[in-house]
Scaffold this motif. Structure first.
Motif, PDB file in Angstrom:
ATOM      1  N   PHE A  93      37.467  43.869  37.836  1.00 13.11           N
ATOM      2  CA  PHE A  93      38.135  43.967  39.145  1.00 13.11           C
ATOM      3  C   PHE A  93      39.334  44.919  39.065  1.00 13.11           C
ATOM      4  N   PRO A  94      39.463  45.826  40.044  1.00 13.59           N
ATOM      5  CA  PRO A  94      40.532  46.839  39.978  1.00 13.59           C
ATOM      6  C   PRO A  94      41.873  46.292  40.443  1.00 13.59           C
ATOM      7  N   LYS A  95      42.363  45.261  39.781  1.00 15.20           N
ATOM      8  CA  LYS A  95      43.682  44.713  40.111  1.00 15.20           C
ATOM      9  C   LYS A  95      44.707  45.840  39.987  1.00 15.20           C
ATOM     10  N   PRO A  96      45.489  46.067  41.049  1.00 20.18           N
ATOM     11  CA  PRO A  96      46.470  47.153  40.956  1.00 20.18           C
ATOM     12  C   PRO A  96      47.451  46.880  39.810  1.00 20.18           C
ATOM     13  N   ILE A 104      42.525  50.305  45.200  1.00 17.54           N
ATOM     14  CA  ILE A 104      41.101  50.601  45.409  1.00 17.54           C
ATOM     15  C   ILE A 104      40.547  49.799  46.580  1.00 17.54           C
ATOM     16  N   LYS A 105      39.790  50.477  47.436  1.00 22.73           N
ATOM     17  CA  LYS A 105      39.030  49.783  48.469  1.00 22.73           C
ATOM     18  C   LYS A 105      37.566  49.860  48.099  1.00 22.73           C
ATOM     19  N   PHE A 106      36.842  48.782  48.232  1.00 22.02           N
ATOM     20  CA  PHE A 106      35.409  48.829  47.959  1.00 22.02           C
ATOM     21  C   PHE A 106      34.664  48.077  49.050  1.00 22.02           C
ATOM     22  N   PHE A 123      32.313  34.429  42.180  1.00 23.26           N
ATOM     23  CA  PHE A 123      33.188  35.463  42.740  1.00 23.26           C
ATOM     24  C   PHE A 123      34.651  35.223  42.373  1.00 23.26           C
ATOM     25  N   ASN A 124      35.037  33.960  42.266  1.00 25.27           N
ATOM     26  CA  ASN A 124      36.424  33.679  41.879  1.00 25.27           C
ATOM     27  C   ASN A 124      36.739  34.280  40.513  1.00 25.27           C
ATOM     28  N   PHE A 127      37.341  38.048  41.152  1.00 26.03           N
ATOM     29  CA  PHE A 127      38.524  38.451  41.907  1.00 26.03           C
ATOM     30  C   PHE A 127      39.818  37.903  41.292  1.00 26.03           C
ATOM     31  N   CYS A 128      39.746  36.733  40.650  1.00 22.22           N
ATOM     32  CA  CYS A 128      40.964  36.159  40.061  1.00 22.22           C
ATOM     33  C   CYS A 128      41.171  36.617  38.628  1.00 22.22           C
ATOM     34  N   LEU A 134      40.695  51.965  34.620  1.00 24.15           N
ATOM     35  CA  LEU A 134      41.149  53.220  35.212  1.00 24.15           C
ATOM     36  C   LEU A 134      40.133  54.301  34.857  1.00 24.15           C
TER      37      LEU A 134
END
Lengths: 585, 585
Positions: A93-96, A104-106, A123-124, A127-128, A134
């Protein structure tokens, strides 16, 4: 082994050594969607050229996220006569990384998300706890930024970004409304020097105010202070000022640099695994691997090149690839194939192929590897004397290197990364345009005199029709001359027309490109035609990357027929037979 | 109450009656992202007009998914002198209804997802158990399709979609390669009539083959058979044929129709709750509600109109809205405000405001309602004699109806849904263009002679600069006449220039729109400028819909300063004071 942001750093050496010792690697990706295009048949027409297919996938598939990456390493154990496997399931996940890193938008495609949900996908976890990454340009920029910041600190003049060119040697320009605030901070620091306290915690303030504080303190007190921004649990940031001697100041600066370096490596994150695979030069096998390879390069290396030829070059720099048709797994358990001998390395997930866990990337990679072994060993059975074990380095396998399966293209089974692609004759193919009410059955009716035909839908009002005999083409063209409701062109005429159109549109695009403000950044799902009318023809679900079986769209007439064409491409077909079918497949 | 696809149908009546009995409703949405635009300042410039703000949000925010909807109903209990609350947390996901329903694509913004993840948001609940929905057009289309299918069955001639116009009265046209297959099915059915079996299960086959079977059987055996498609657990579909008498056939058809109707209502799903809120005519309060309202209309009613005026009309048809500034919650607990008296209805989630659960939509809706009550009651304290309880229907509140807060616009506090918007004078504002190396400090330096100024960044090379005195504008214009590195226009000149540009570009857009194939459907995250260079100015995180406090971007100079302007708008400011500030705010 499940790998997330939590255990990523601890696992990295295990991953590296698994890659290093392996005879070959299998990979697989799970994505947040497959196509944002108008419909399935537009994305995968059975008569795409490799260039067209590449361009379509680049345009319609790259804004989805590769959010689970499966890696299975296979190492042959001579004494046991079996492969030892290690499977890794990476959540991505592209955590900033920080406030200035790319946000990032996907895109997510509901049908794909729903499908993964039905397979128990977590999914958790993505995303978590997904591992960040990069691409190479982002990594370079981040390293540059860090370097720049270090130089600024070393010079002791604070960050020049807030100093206007004319005053770069003096104190920072402090806007009127911040002057009182800054003066109060300076007074507090002077008091710190006078009293016995070691540190001073300022109140949380804005980023701009912190900049001003750094600049002012660097200029007023070049020695004797260590200034640091600290984040509270509530994500509020405040400045901590410590009285330090020069040695201590340097030690703390050094500590800070090391921490920065580690954070930077953390930000590169999962890309480091991809770099390791690439550097290893090991054989990498995948199933319907074109999308996986495109996503891997796009997400972890660089934006995909415009041109297929450039893509082939980029890819060859990074990965040695091979195409297999997996999910033949069941077939490969039966004669003439033999089930491969494998064993899970100690401490790794053990999969039972009887209890399918398809669509977990790690399991899919594992199965892909098994298929590869069965197929490779099958090739060994043709040798005299037959060999039961064929190594991943065997000459027998080389003809299959660097071929990426082209799903649902009738007459070009694979993309050849190391040379020109196959160029099938398409002189038995007609391009037909007609009113949008027409169905597949209307086309069958129209061509009923010509025996068996094959229809590949392009859009609502056009399709390719492949005749079984090339000499029928001229007859069809002649009989259509006076038709009003439909129009027939040969494939060659069609290609020529498209080429001309492209050149014309290339000019329009340039004019338009000059102002990027008016151009919509995307077309919303409401306006780009996912509505019912289009969908009644295209089987929406048939875009699943995994669906190797003929598409069984409830209403998918065209689709189902196309697949009759490609589904009979067996392993042997994609094995490099250059004799192309010119009959009606 | 948590509401997902699992318990949605059971909860519906509870939701309906909670809405029906309520004095007012509070709503709140959580989204998969806020902006896909290039950066924060481009989306919310402090000097946006309402039209500009609406257009930007429409363009850059609508392709995210509203995936959690909070509804809190407030009913005043006279005897207890307190409000009784019922809170609902709806999880929303556009699970495709069937193979022909729209396959929604939505964007996720990493920073928003990461933020929600850090707040313990349950993505699995959304993606695995989210309630589906349809907008009005989709619902109408689905109902039409169902109706059409019914008529076809009633006519007993199968689905005309596969029958070419010339042969609609005869048997279906069966393509050559399917003839054997269909003949075998017919033989099996004839055998069924001859033997004692009641039903016959055919092998799974393609959708096209199933169509052919339906058509053939309808034509060959118009009576005595019930034909149905059954889906196995593995999602394979096969046809089951049953021998039935006419009565039984009709009964089964009726059953099928009822099942279809129920499935259709399920597909409309969460939209039914929105319809109920809309129909109720109850007062709806929200916090920074513009985005919530736009998303609600876009997702559950219809695509948003191009024009702000049309949006106001659509909105007024659907919702009565009111704007509050929530998260003043803490302040509203202190004098002169009084904490509202509330109690949770039996069987509902009880929230403790001391343990914040912010960013759960239901909790946010609840807090918003509390703020509304405090503020309404505060208004009551000005009456003679003072009133402790002000009802949601009180005349005192009417001035605040239909005002949507415009976040971060300096001089237009709200969007007026029921009339023209405020038109602040901007004759103290300059439009300045300059080299991209310039920072906020350079602008302070440039205008240092004019005392306090305020900078609102537009992009890398332009910004609005608000002077504190209008009469300084002419002086600034004069001194800039010979400048080479920068250029100054008055606000009026700038607006005029933009208008002309728009008209010019409108024409270009038309030319371009003629061919939709070449137009990219969106610009990928890599190419649309989320990279570092832009981000160094914009504070990426500051777009959070909830962040009412001044943005504290690490590097956000312009942003932090803009917010100095808007953050002092208190409840009283947005209360409708039409006297606009013309000084430097």
């Amino acid at each position: 082994m499940e790998v997330t942001r939590k255990n990523y750093k601890d696992c990295l050496n295990t991953v590296y050594s698994a890659i290093e010792e392996a005879d070959f690697l299998a990979i697989d990706g799970e994505f947040s969607g497959i196509s944002d295009g108008p419909n399935a048949s537009a994305l995968t027409n059975g008569l795409d050229t490799p260039e067209e297919r590449y361009t379509k996938l680049k345009k319609h598939s790259m804004d989805f996220l590769l959010f689970q990456f499966g890696l299975c390493t296979f190492k042959y154990d001579q004494t046991k006569s079996k492969y030892i496997t290690k499977t890794f399931n990476f959540y991505i996940f592209p955590k900033p990384f920080n406030r200035t890193s790319p946000d990032i938008k996907f895109i997510c495609q509901s049908s794909s998300i729903d499908f993964l949900a039905s397979q128990g996908f977590d999914f958790n976890k993505v995303f978590c706890h997904g591992i960040p990454y990069l691409n190479q340009e982002e990594e370079a920029q981040l390293r540059e930024q860090t370097e720049e910041r270090r130089n600024q600190h070393a010079n002791g003049v604070g960050t020049p970004s807030y100093i206007s060119p004319s005053s770069s040697k003096g104190p920072a320009h402090i806007p009127e409304e911040h002057k009182d605030f800054i003066n109060r901070v300076v007074e507090k620091v002077e008091a710190l020097f006078a009293n016995s306290e070691k540190t001073l915690d300022l109140e949380p303030c804005t980023g701009f105010q912190r900049k001003l504080i750094y600049q002012t303190l660097n200029w007023k007190f070049p020695k004797g202070l260590h200034v640091e921004t600290i984040e509270t649990e509530k994500k509020e940031r405040y400045i901590q000022i410590s009285k330090v001697d020069e040695e201590e100041r340097k030690r703390r600066e050094q500590q800070k640099l090391e921490k920065e370096q580690e954070e930077l490596n953390d930000a590169v994150g999962f890309s480091r695994v991809i770099h390791a695979i690439s550097k290893s030069g090991k054989l990498v096998v995948g199933h319907n691997m074109l999308l996986d390879v495109m996503h891997t390069i796009h997400q972890f290396y660089c934006p995909l090149p415009e041109d297929l030829q450039d893509f082939k070059e980029v890819t060859m720099c990074e990965l040695i690839t091979y195409t297999s048709l997996a999910e033949l797994e069941k077939q490969l358990k039966e004669s003439p194939f033999k089930p491969p001998q494998v064993e899970t390395a100690e401490g790794f997930l053990s999969y039972n192929t009887a209890q399918e866990q398809l669509h977990e990337a790690g399991y899919d990679a594992y199965i892909t590897g098994l298929c590869f072994i069965s197929m490779a060993n099958y090739l060994g059975s043709f040798l005299t004397p037959p060999k039961a074990y064929i190594s991943a380095r065997s000459k027998l396998i080389e003809p299959f290197f660097n071929k990426l399966f082209l799903m649902r293209i009738i007459d070009i089974p694979y993309l050849n990364l190391t040379g020109p692609d196959l160029q099938p004759k398409r002189d038995h193919v007609l391009y037909v345009t007609f009113p949008k009410e027409w169905k597949t059955s209307d086309l069958y009716q129209l061509f009923s005199a010509f025996g068996n035909i094959q229809v590949s839908w392009i859009d609502d009002t056009s399709a390719f029709v492949s005749l079984s005999q090339t000499d029928q083409v001229q007859i069809a063209m002649n009989t259509s001359r006076y038709a009003e409701s439909y129009r027939i062109q040969t494939y060659a005429e069609y290609i020529q027309g498209r080429q001309q159109e492209k050149e014309k549109l290339g000019q329009t695009a340039k004019t338009w490109g000059e102002d990027s403000w008016v151009k919509p950044h995307y077309i919303s799902s409401t306006t780009c035609g996912f509505g019912y009318p289009r969908c009644t023809r295209a089987a929406v679900h048939c875009l699943r990357k995994r669906s190797i079986s003929p598409v069984q769209g409830e209403s998918g007439s065209g689709e189902a027929l196309i697949t009759d064409g490609w589904s009979h491409y067996s392993y042997a077909d994609s094995a490099g037979s250059k004799k192309m079918k010119t009959d009606g497949v």
